[in-house]
Design a protein around this motif. Sequence first.
Motif, short mmCIF file in Angstrom:
data_model
loop_
_atom_site.label_atom_id
_atom_site.label_comp_id
_atom_site.label_asym_id
_atom_site.label_seq_id
_atom_site.Cartn_x
_atom_site.Cartn_y
_atom_site.Cartn_z
N SER A 1 19.12 -109.24 51.40
CA SER A 1 19.13 -109.12 49.94
C SER A 1 20.44 -108.57 49.39
O SER A 1 20.79 -108.83 48.24
N LEU B 1 21.34 -110.87 46.29
CA LEU B 1 21.01 -110.44 44.92
C LEU B 1 22.23 -110.45 44.01
O LEU B 1 22.13 -110.71 42.81
N ALA C 1 20.81 -110.41 40.15
CA ALA C 1 19.73 -109.44 39.94
C ALA C 1 19.89 -108.27 40.91
O ALA C 1 18.94 -107.86 41.57
N GLU D 1 16.14 -100.99 41.39
CA GLU D 1 14.68 -101.06 41.36
C GLU D 1 14.12 -102.03 42.40
O GLU D 1 13.00 -101.88 42.87
N TYR D 2 14.92 -103.04 42.73
CA TYR D 2 14.46 -104.04 43.71
C TYR D 2 14.06 -103.36 45.02
O TYR D 2 13.01 -103.65 45.59
N SER E 1 3.68 -105.03 43.09
CA SER E 1 5.10 -105.04 43.46
C SER E 1 5.59 -106.48 43.62
O SER E 1 6.70 -106.82 43.18
N VAL F 1 6.23 -108.30 40.23
CA VAL F 1 7.49 -107.90 39.58
C VAL F 1 8.68 -108.47 40.34
O VAL F 1 9.65 -108.97 39.73
N LEU F 2 8.62 -108.44 41.68
CA LEU F 2 9.73 -108.95 42.48
C LEU F 2 9.95 -110.44 42.24
O LEU F 2 11.08 -110.93 42.22
N LEU G 1 12.08 -111.02 39.11
CA LEU G 1 13.11 -109.98 39.03
C LEU G 1 14.21 -110.33 38.03
O LEU G 1 14.67 -109.47 37.28
N ASN G 2 14.62 -111.59 38.03
CA ASN G 2 15.67 -112.01 37.09
C ASN G 2 15.01 -112.65 35.87
O ASN G 2 14.61 -113.82 35.91
N SER H 1 6.50 -115.72 38.58
CA SER H 1 5.86 -114.41 38.44
C SER H 1 4.53 -114.51 37.69
O SER H 1 3.52 -113.93 38.11
N VAL I 1 12.80 -112.73 48.36
CA VAL I 1 11.45 -112.27 47.99
C VAL I 1 10.41 -113.25 48.54
O VAL I 1 9.35 -112.83 49.02
#
Length: 402
Positions: A70, A74, A79, A83-84, A117, A120-121, A124-125, A135, A216
């Motif tokens: 990642s 990322l 992103a 928080e990731y 979790s 949200v992941l 993420l963007n 999502s 992810v």
Amino acid sequence: MSVIIEMYSNKSENILPWFSLFLFTLSAIYALYSINSVSVVFQNMINTGGNVNLFYFIFCSGSAIVTLLSISYLKKYGAYFGEYFILLQTSVLGMMLMAAARDLFVVFLGLEIMSVSFYVLAGLNRKRLSANEASLKYFLLGAFATGFLVYGIALIYGSVHTTSIQIISSKFADLSANILFMGGILLFLIGFSFKIAAFPFHMWVPDVYQGAPTTVSALFSTGGKAAAFSAIMVVLAVMFTGSGQNQFTPYLAVISTLSMLYGSIVAIAQTDIKRMLAYSSIAHAGYMIIGLSAGNALGVAGIIFYLAAYTFINLGAFGVVSIIEGEDESNLTIDSYSGLNKKVRCLQHYLRYSCFPWLASLPLQDFFGKYYVFIAAIKADLTWLAILGVFQALLVLISICE
């Protein structure tokens, strides 16, 4: 500690990836080191040692690889947020609770921590439409699956008047004639059939894997699937260790057969590599459900071995995709990988064997994973299912070679 780093450090984005990697690696090593320390903690709510620690090792080592992948991905994906990594740690906590549970509420708590979790992941963007769609779709279908699970737990509690898995297991034989109890077990299995992406509860998988960030998606297909299988084996251990009758063998055998057939055949027709990996994960779920259908200790051991092998093979496949993927989600079609052999030979070879795990009876771990679940099926008088699995693997192998 990660939350504190995120709150008070101006360099949290640089610290958290390496802190997460250190945390996951240390946890994986400690899980193996303390594998013989079998005990019960937290007011008889949590198991430690044995198979629980094996699952800890799968979750933490897999997440360490996801963290490593990642860091560069990322930044390219746009992103790169601290928080990731906190969400990654939180999802692993949920997985660990599911694998160690001795109570249905702990299973549910772990599932919700992991699922929220994941939702949200996946998105993420927020600037990417495909991520938002993935999502939202994952959240809606995940909530639908949770409804089955909660209703199943309610029926089980109404029949046994407890949520203790130990007490439920001890009374399982006496409650086998109770329609409400068996209905609750069936709904519980259906709820987790969504989570392991078994046919016909797989509909969320291709779109979510395609829309979510690649690293992810790798976590969904490995850690998330392993956690769901661990919860099934923990709660219904009495059915899968040979100590009780497995009344759900017909249900499991049917979804196993359909998952293998559907996932393998549809994967071949895909042009997007992430969708192909998604259908591949459905086929893999089918192979692993053969071990559940067998309902014996060898089947459980076979599934754990298969999950460990599958985790590392699949993380390799997604890892290669995350490296090749362009900044605007380009290079994700199968055609974009043509000529890769000349450019990066080692990546091409690895991708070939990890994208087509059925072809890859070549890596020994994948071969033995299938071998153990097939042997478990034969010992449970499900020879037809084992033959079907072998035939299915050979059929797809021939198709891919052609």
